[in-house]
Motif scaffolding. Structure first.
Motif, mmCIF file in Angstrom:
data_model
loop_
_atom_site.group_PDB
_atom_site.id
_atom_site.type_symbol
_atom_site.label_atom_id
_atom_site.label_comp_id
_atom_site.label_asym_id
_atom_site.label_seq_id
_atom_site.Cartn_x
_atom_site.Cartn_y
_atom_site.Cartn_z
ATOM 1 N N PRO A 179 0.740 -1.125 -0.141
ATOM 2 C CA PRO A 179 0.162 -0.143 -0.013
ATOM 3 C C PRO A 179 0.703 1.256 -0.075
ATOM 4 C CG PRO A 179 -0.465 -1.446 1.865
ATOM 5 C CD PRO A 179 0.599 -2.000 1.090
ATOM 6 N N THR A 182 2.024 1.782 -3.606
ATOM 7 C CA THR A 182 1.138 2.213 -4.376
ATOM 8 C C THR A 182 0.788 3.690 -4.178
ATOM 9 O OG1 THR A 182 0.019 -0.011 -4.049
ATOM 10 C CG2 THR A 182 -1.474 1.766 -5.018
ATOM 11 N N LYS A 183 0.929 4.157 -2.921
ATOM 12 C CA LYS A 183 0.541 5.636 -2.553
ATOM 13 C C LYS A 183 1.686 6.341 -3.123
ATOM 14 C CE LYS A 183 -1.330 8.192 1.240
ATOM 15 N NZ LYS A 183 -2.122 8.949 0.610
#
Ligand SMILES: C[S@@+](CC[C@H](N)C(=O)[O-])C[C@H]1O[C@@H](n2cnc3c(N)ncnc32)[C@H](O)[C@@H]1O
Lengths: 253, 196
Positions: A179, A182-183
């Protein structure tokens, strides 16, 4: 499965739903616009790492002297250049692309670098490849499949022109399952990338499309399933740079 | 990815050095099409070296056959690099197998190699950066021969450091151009001063 959305007459152009024939024209517009600055932007956007992704693709291709290779959506010819050296005088590499501007930049660049003799240039759509059945030992499509309107049709077409035992390699942006990564990647591609595009190529819209098209592209498992459906066997994939990019491999039985 | 990056770096360096040693480059042409597999057992690392008329290509992955294999702990490869006189069979702990003709040619190329690689790196990138790079390569060699750590972690640290000190060619050229134009400007200024 194809990238067509619920309505069979619609497909994606980045985040927009458009008619399939419109997508082809819009994608063409993007690549006509970026062709001249494509190589510089590629290095800038990936901080040079695209060279390593492509290098790994070459390693996995198992291409050797005498082979027939198709580099579809080959653009400015990074992979073609390497394949030309590997196949030698007795082999042949076809650099094919739907877009004449990209093909022209690729051809000029390769000729300037003295790469002549075993490379042919063909303007072609990946969905309906203009080659006889069982022609190639290896087909690569690098950062091209996500721009193709009907991906399933393109995969079937590639399977048709491969020789039995020949391999397809699909190098494409994919999905990270970290995550945090991804950010960071989202911020980079939706803010920084279009800004860089504007600065270097004077065109932020095209680079916004590139970022959006990456998000719309099927993830690793979905693409592998699509390859199987198109007729490939022994399919595998390798994640690179935390899954930002994946290299899928499939063999024609 | 780290291994791919390391091999890319290695390949570029080897080819740069070969350009400066035409005798070796010419001798390698006889091995055009050969594939050599280097297998380092301690630490675990292997790579394939493809020889062709344009130089060498290093890869971490290869599905075809190989012509020769050199296998042993890293310390044995370092011993091999340092010893230009003994035959390869005499280097204890290094396993050499494959096509005898290819091996004999490789061995002869290795023995005749004129390459003073450290000196040449210095020539290319300047004495300070050149020695740092050579030092870095030696450091990798010595730490790896005694430890069981993976090559990739060492390579990462090494690449990070080496890339900091070794300017790339355009940087060196740009720097040289700047020095040139600065010295011309100083010349012009001193001429004007001497006239006035
Ligand atoms: C991002 S570029 C990649 C170029 C090159 N393969 C590389 O990795 O640098 C995508 C290329 O796909 C081409 N393309 C898009 N749709 C295509 C299609 N349906 N058939 C063939 N090529 C297509 C574009 O013209 C463009 O040159």
């Amino acid at each position: 499965m194809t990238d067509k959305v619920r309505d069979q007459d619609k497909t994606h152009f980045g985040y927009k739903d458009v008619k399939p024939d419109e997508k082809e024209k819009m994608v063409a517009g993007v690549f006509h616009s970026v062709a001249d600055s494509y190589d510089v932007m590629n290095d800038l956007m990936s901080m040079g790492v695209h060279r390593l992704w492509k290098r790994f693709t070459i390693e996995l291709s198992a291409v050797r002297k005498g082979h027939q290779v198709l580099d579809i959506a080959g653009g400015t010819g990074d992979l073609t250049k390497q394949f030309s050296r590997l196949v030698g005088d007795t082999g042949r590499v076809v650099l094919a692309d739907i877009n004449e501007s990209m093909l022209r930049v690729g051809r000029d660049r390769l000729i300037d670098q003295g790469i002549v003799g075993n490379v042919e240039y063909v303007q072609a759509n990946a969905e309906c490849l203009p080659f006889p059945e069982n022609t190639f030992d290896c087909i690569t499509i690098a950062f091209g499949l996500r721009n193709v309107t009907d991906k399933a049709e393109a995969l079937r077409s590639m399977c048709r022109v491969l020789k039995p035992g020949g391999r397809l390699l699909v190098l494409e942006f994919s999905k990270t399952n970290n995550p945090l990564l991804t950010k960071v990647y989202d911020t980079y591609s939706f803010s920084l990338l279009p800004a860089m595009g504007k600065l270097v190529a004077g065109d932020s819209e095209s680079y916004r499309y590139l970022a959006e098209s990456i998000r719309k592209h099927p993830d690793q498992k979905t693409l592998e399933a699509m390859m199987k459906e198109a007729g490939f066997v022994n399919t595998t994939y390798h994640n690179m740079t935390g899954g930002i990019v994946a290299l899928h491999k499939g063999i024609k039985p | 990815m780290m291994k791919t990056a390391f091999l890319a770096f290695l390949e570029t360096r080897i080819n740069q050095l070969l350009k400066l040693d035409p005798v070796t480059a010419e001798a390698l042409k006889f091995l055009d099409g050969s594939v050599i597999h280097f297998v380092c057992l301690q630490p675990d690392f292997d790579c394939y070296v493809f020889l062709d008329s344009l130089g060498v290509r290093c890869a971490g992955w290869h599905e075809g056959s190989v012509d020769a294999t050199l296998q042993g702990p890293l310390s044995r490869f370092i011993a091999l690099a340092a010893d230009r006189t003994s035959s390869w069979g005499a280097i204890k702990g290094l396993d050499v197998s494959g096509d005898q003709a290819v091996l004999a040619s490789l061995e002869s190329v290795h023995q005749k190699m004129e390459l003073d690689w450290e000196g040449l790196i210095c020539e290319q990138v300047g004495p300070v950066a050149g020695h740092s790079l050579a030092e870095g390569l030696r450091l990798i060699g010595s730490t790896l021969s005694g430890s069981g750590q993976t090559l990739s972690s060492h390579a990462a640290i090494y690449l990070e450091d080496a890339l900091k000190v070794v300017p790339c060619e355009p940087e060196v050229n740009a720097f040289n151009r700047e020095v040139d134009s600065l010295s011309k400007a100083v010349d012009r200024l001193s001429q004007r001063l001497s006239k006035s």
